[in-house]
Enzyme design. Structure first.
Site, PDB file in Angstrom:
ATOM      1  N   GLU A  77      25.813  32.820 -77.519  1.00  0.00           N
ATOM      2  CA  GLU A  77      25.611  31.852 -78.595  1.00  0.00           C
ATOM      3  C   GLU A  77      24.617  30.750 -78.242  1.00  0.00           C
ATOM      4  O   GLU A  77      24.183  29.998 -79.122  1.00  0.00           O
ATOM      5  CB  GLU A  77      26.963  31.230 -78.981  1.00  0.00           C
ATOM      6  CG  GLU A  77      27.875  32.228 -79.707  1.00  0.00           C
ATOM      7  CD  GLU A  77      29.270  31.685 -79.958  1.00  0.00           C
ATOM      8  OE1 GLU A  77      29.630  30.654 -79.355  1.00  0.00           O
ATOM      9  OE2 GLU A  77      29.998  32.304 -80.756  1.00  0.00           O
ATOM     10  N   GLU A 108      38.338  45.083 -62.726  1.00  0.00           N
ATOM     11  CA  GLU A 108      38.547  43.732 -62.214  1.00  0.00           C
ATOM     12  C   GLU A 108      39.043  43.708 -60.773  1.00  0.00           C
ATOM     13  O   GLU A 108      39.093  42.657 -60.153  1.00  0.00           O
ATOM     14  CB  GLU A 108      39.544  42.980 -63.100  1.00  0.00           C
ATOM     15  CG  GLU A 108      40.977  43.464 -63.010  1.00  0.00           C
ATOM     16  CD  GLU A 108      41.908  42.602 -63.848  1.00  0.00           C
ATOM     17  OE1 GLU A 108      42.813  41.992 -63.259  1.00  0.00           O
ATOM     18  OE2 GLU A 108      41.720  42.535 -65.075  1.00  0.00           O
TER      19      GLU A 108
END
Length: 268
Positions: A77, A108
């Site tokens: 963004e 992960e």
């Protein structure tokens, strides 16, 4: 870990819809207070990021699952909001871009992969790496932060437990302890909300300090749709008090709110 503590609510399956929604909302209302307590930590981190970015440094986020996705969202963004290059703020998620939509098994748990993922960007001492992990124990994030510190990068984190391994691996940790989730262990809820709020604060504060805002307006935003063009026109009209037609002509010629305002002010 408080993020894994049992919910304060039991027999969720027996609740009616209103009770479920009301209870979730009640828990969510505690999140801003937890973030407020962490403002001194957030301020310390932002104060370190800004001078590095003024020297050409970049901001990297790493995380897994929800935490990784939130980093990707915040990074993605920045270009449309502040008109910065797409590679100035970068979000990296364990498992690669595939993991944005679909969980990648065991991604992960790899201690080495984060630094491998970062290596293609050729990080240096002006860059900042922020690890995002609700639990504060994600190997992907810890490993990346450890290697980043060895390489001279500034390191920070956003975690939702006190005294975590991720925080210990960071020079400037941000710890937002939101307590047990409504749905036990579902850290996409309060913890995810807290992380989103903190990332908003970090990136917005950094961009303001880098001069990407004028007054209270996004004068460098990318004009990618009609809504944003109309917003840009209103900014120009409000700032320099010209007609809509003149504002449109300036925007057509100069391509951004900032450039339009600066060009007009030079003429008068």
């Amino acid at each position: 870990m408080t993020t894994e503590s049992p919910s304060s609510y039991n027999d969720l399956e027996k609740m009616n819809i209103n009770a479920i929604l009301t209870s979730i909302n009640k828990e969510d209302q505690t999140v801003p207070d937890a973030v407020q307590k962490a403002i001194p930590q957030i301020e310390a981190l932002v104060s370190q990021i800004v001078p590095r970015m003024q020297k050409g440094g970049r901001l990297f986020y790493i995380g897994a699952g929800t935490s990784g996705r939130l980093g990707v969202v915040d990074a993605s963004e920045c270009p449309p909001t502040f008109g910065v290059p797409f590679d100035l703020v970068v979000g990296i998620i364990a498992g690669g871009d595939t993991a944005i939509r679909k969980a990648v098994e065991n991604a992960e748990d790899d201690w080495n992969q984060a630094w491998i993922d970062l290596a293609s960007y050729q990080p240096d001492e002006n860059d900042t790496l922020i690890g995002i992990a609700a639990s504060g124990r994600t190997p992907y994030v810890i490993g990346g932060l450890n290697e980043a510190r060895k390489a001279g990068l500034l390191t920070g984190c956003v975690v939702c437990n006190d005294g975590s391994a991720v925080a210990k691996a960071s020079e400037f940790p941000v710890e937002v302890v939101v307590g047990p989730e409504f749905l036990t262990g579902s850290t996409r809820m309060k913890a995810g909300t807290a992380q989103k709020l903190v990332l908003n604060m970090i990136s917005t504060a950094v961009m303001i300090r880098l001069g990407k805002v004028k007054g209270n307006k996004m004068v460098d935003m990318q004009l990618t749709n009609e809504k944003l063009v109309n917003r840009a026109l209103k900014m120009i009209i409000d700032e320099i008090n010209v007609s809509p037609e003149k504002a449109q002509a300036l925007l057509n010629e100069h391509g951004s709110v900032r450039a339009s305002i600066e060009a007009y002010e030079k003429q008068i």
